[in-house]
Design an enzyme around this catalytic site. Structure first.
Site, PDB file in Angstrom:
ATOM      1  N   HIS A 169      -7.078  -6.221   0.900  1.00  0.00           N
ATOM      2  CA  HIS A 169      -6.467  -4.935   1.116  1.00  0.00           C
ATOM      3  C   HIS A 169      -4.904  -5.941   2.120  1.00  0.00           C
ATOM      4  CE1 HIS A 169      -3.885  -1.368  -0.176  1.00  0.00           C
ATOM      5  NE2 HIS A 169      -2.996  -1.362   0.421  1.00  0.00           N
TER       6      HIS A 169
ATOM      7  N   SER B  16       0.792  -1.066  -0.301  1.00  0.00           N
ATOM      8  CA  SER B  16       0.054   0.104   0.114  1.00  0.00           C
ATOM      9  C   SER B  16       0.794   1.091   0.078  1.00  0.00           C
ATOM     10  CB  SER B  16      -1.089  -0.261   1.031  1.00  0.00           C
ATOM     11  OG  SER B  16      -2.113   0.916   1.044  1.00  0.00           O
TER      12      SER B  16
END
Ligand SMILES: *[C@@H]1O[C@H](CO)[C@@H](O)[C@H](O)[C@H]1NC(C)=O
Ligand SMILES: *[C@@H]1O[C@H](CO)[C@@H](O)[C@H](O)[C@H]1NC(C)=O
Ligand SMILES: *[C@@H]1O[C@H](CO)[C@@H](O)[C@H](O)[C@H]1NC(C)=O
Ligand SMILES: *[C@@H]1O[C@H](CO)[C@@H](O)[C@H](O)[C@H]1NC(C)=O
Ligand SMILES: *[C@@H]1O[C@H](CO)[C@@H](O)[C@H](O)[C@H]1NC(C)=O
Length: 396
Positions: free
Chosen positions: A343, A207
């Protein structure tokens, strides 16, 4: 605020070009040209086409400068003095950097493989790894948040990096982290007792930290393998492609949003925040991937989140891959994008062949590992010729 090319040039004036003397002089006064397409990686700023490896090396220097100038801020060189020490009781690499009357110290903890004698290959993990690390590879935990805070837009200038270089240093958090990675490389080279082979060191993060890992891979040429995981916009996505996705009706992260959200980019980059100004940016992130070439690069993405800009990621890295093709090593870069998972939770579907093979080949000296990987489950097609008015040269 209305953006003018002149205001950008003025703001950029402070930066010292680091272009090799044998390269054409970099013209900082040239006006920024509005270009809705992905900028041409294979043309010098003065218009000279890149046709040889020497030209490409000049272009690399230009791109490194352009990214510092417009997106990331200045990367300081190695500090005046760097002290390193290895504590084998705690497997800790201790670093102390001195600049002027300022000193900062930070530790990197090393997790060694359970078997083998070393020197070991290693991977620097921003905040700890979120991909499985294979046997035989050491993990260096890099506390990048302590180097440069990334809590919010109010984190500007906070962290050890800024204690050393001053709160007003132009470096963004991602540039500060990249500086930290370079110091870890210096320390590994200077500290054989740490038992890490500095020619086989990778970098990874997920990320926001994936964006950072890609920047470090681009700026630090001693990094042998770069694995940005689900880095999205600001990482593997291109600003122009993300803007297009947004205009096409998909709510995805754009430059307009990211400049207000956090301090990953420089204050200068906020000039490209008003909607419609991104076409003036002389670079885009396909060129960040190109800067990693010819070294190992495995880009891992996730199609489950529109915010990550899946189509933009895929298209941008397809454009970046041209540098690997130009350099005759297309399989040194891999791309793997799969949805259906949370994620930063690595799905086993991306383990093999991609992750295993890239570790084998670039960190574990296994020349027979096949790293030809290019896959996505994005449905919208990406056609490079619609986004690029250039092709790539043969440089090797
Ligand atoms: C680094 O680790 C050493 C050994 O454990 C310790 O003495 C030192 O205080 C640590 N330094 C920092 C900055 O945490
Ligand atoms: C940083 O910049 C601000 C605003 O220009 C200025 O007031 C301040 O003195 C500067 N701080 C340092 C440490 O240079
Ligand atoms: C930018 O403006 C265009 C045209 O008005 C609009 O379609 C698009 O959604 C805007 N993008 C963002 C990121 O606000
Ligand atoms: C080298 O990599 C290939 C492909 O990943 C694998 O099949 C093979 O076992 C590896 N060789 C060694 C010695 O690990
Ligand atoms: C653009 O929008 C159309 C219509 O919603 C959609 O089918 C297409 O997949 C979108 N393209 C991208 C790249 O998001």
């Amino acid at each position: 605020m209305k953006l003018t090319a002149a205001s950008l040039i003025l703001a950029a004036g402070a930066i010292k070009p680091a272009i090799a003397a044998s390269c054409p002089a970099f013209n900082y006064a040239a006006p920024l040209i509005k270009n809705p397409l992905l900028p041409n990686p294979y043309q010098l700023q003065d218009g000279t086409p890149v046709t040889t490896l020497a030209d490409w090396n000049c272009r690399r220097d230009e791109l490194l400068d352009l990214f510092q100038q417009y997106e990331l801020g200045d990367l300081p060189p190695k500090p005046h003095r760097l002290g390193t020490r290895f504590y084998d009781a705690s497997n800790t690499l201790a670093l102390t950097a001195y600049e002027g009357d300022k000193t900062i110290a930070w530790n990197v903890s090393i997790q060694y493989p359970k078997t083998g004698t070393g020197p070991f290959p290693a991977i620097i993990a921003y905040g700890g790894p979120s991909i499985p690390i294979p046997d035989g590879v050491a993990v260096l935990i890099f506390n990048n948040d302590a180097m440069a805070q990334q809590n919010s837009a109010s984190s500007r200038g906070i962290g050890k990096f800024y204690d050393l270089y001053g709160k007003n240093a132009t470096a963004s958090a991602m540039m500060a982290w990249s500086w930290g990675v370079s110091r870890i490389m210096d320390a590994l080279e200077d500290t054989p007792r740490a038992n890490i082979d500095p020619t086989r060191v990778g970098v990874t993060g997920c990320s926001r930290n994936g964006k950072g890992a890609l920047v470090a891979g681009a700026f630090e040429p001693r990094i042998a393998l770069t694995i940005p995981q689900e880095s999205g916009s600001g990482g593997s996505a291109c600003w122009r492609l993300s803007d297009w996705m947004y205009a096409n009706g998909t709510v995805t992260q754009t430059a307009s949003e990211i400049t207000g959200e956090n301090v990953w980019f420089s204050q200068e980059f906020a000039e490209f925040s008003p909607n419609g100004t991104i076409p003036l940016l002389p670079v885009d992130h396909h060129e960040l991937a190109a800067l990693v070439a010819p070294r190992g690069l495995l880009v891992i993405d996730n199609t489950a989140y529109d915010w990550l800009g899946p189509w933009s990621d895929y298209g941008c890295m397809t454009a970046g891959h041209t540098a690997y093709k130009a350099l005759g090593v297309p399989d040194h870069m891999g791309y793997s994008q799969i949805g259906g998972h949370l994620h930063c939770s690595f799905p086993t579907a991306q383990q093999g062949p991609e992750l295993t093979a890239f570790f084998q080949r670039f960190l574990l000296n296994n020349a027979s590992a096949s790293t030809t990987v290019w896959k996505t489950d994005v449905v919208a097609p990406f056609v490079l010729s619609q986004w690029a008015d250039w092709t790539w040269p043969t440089l090797a």
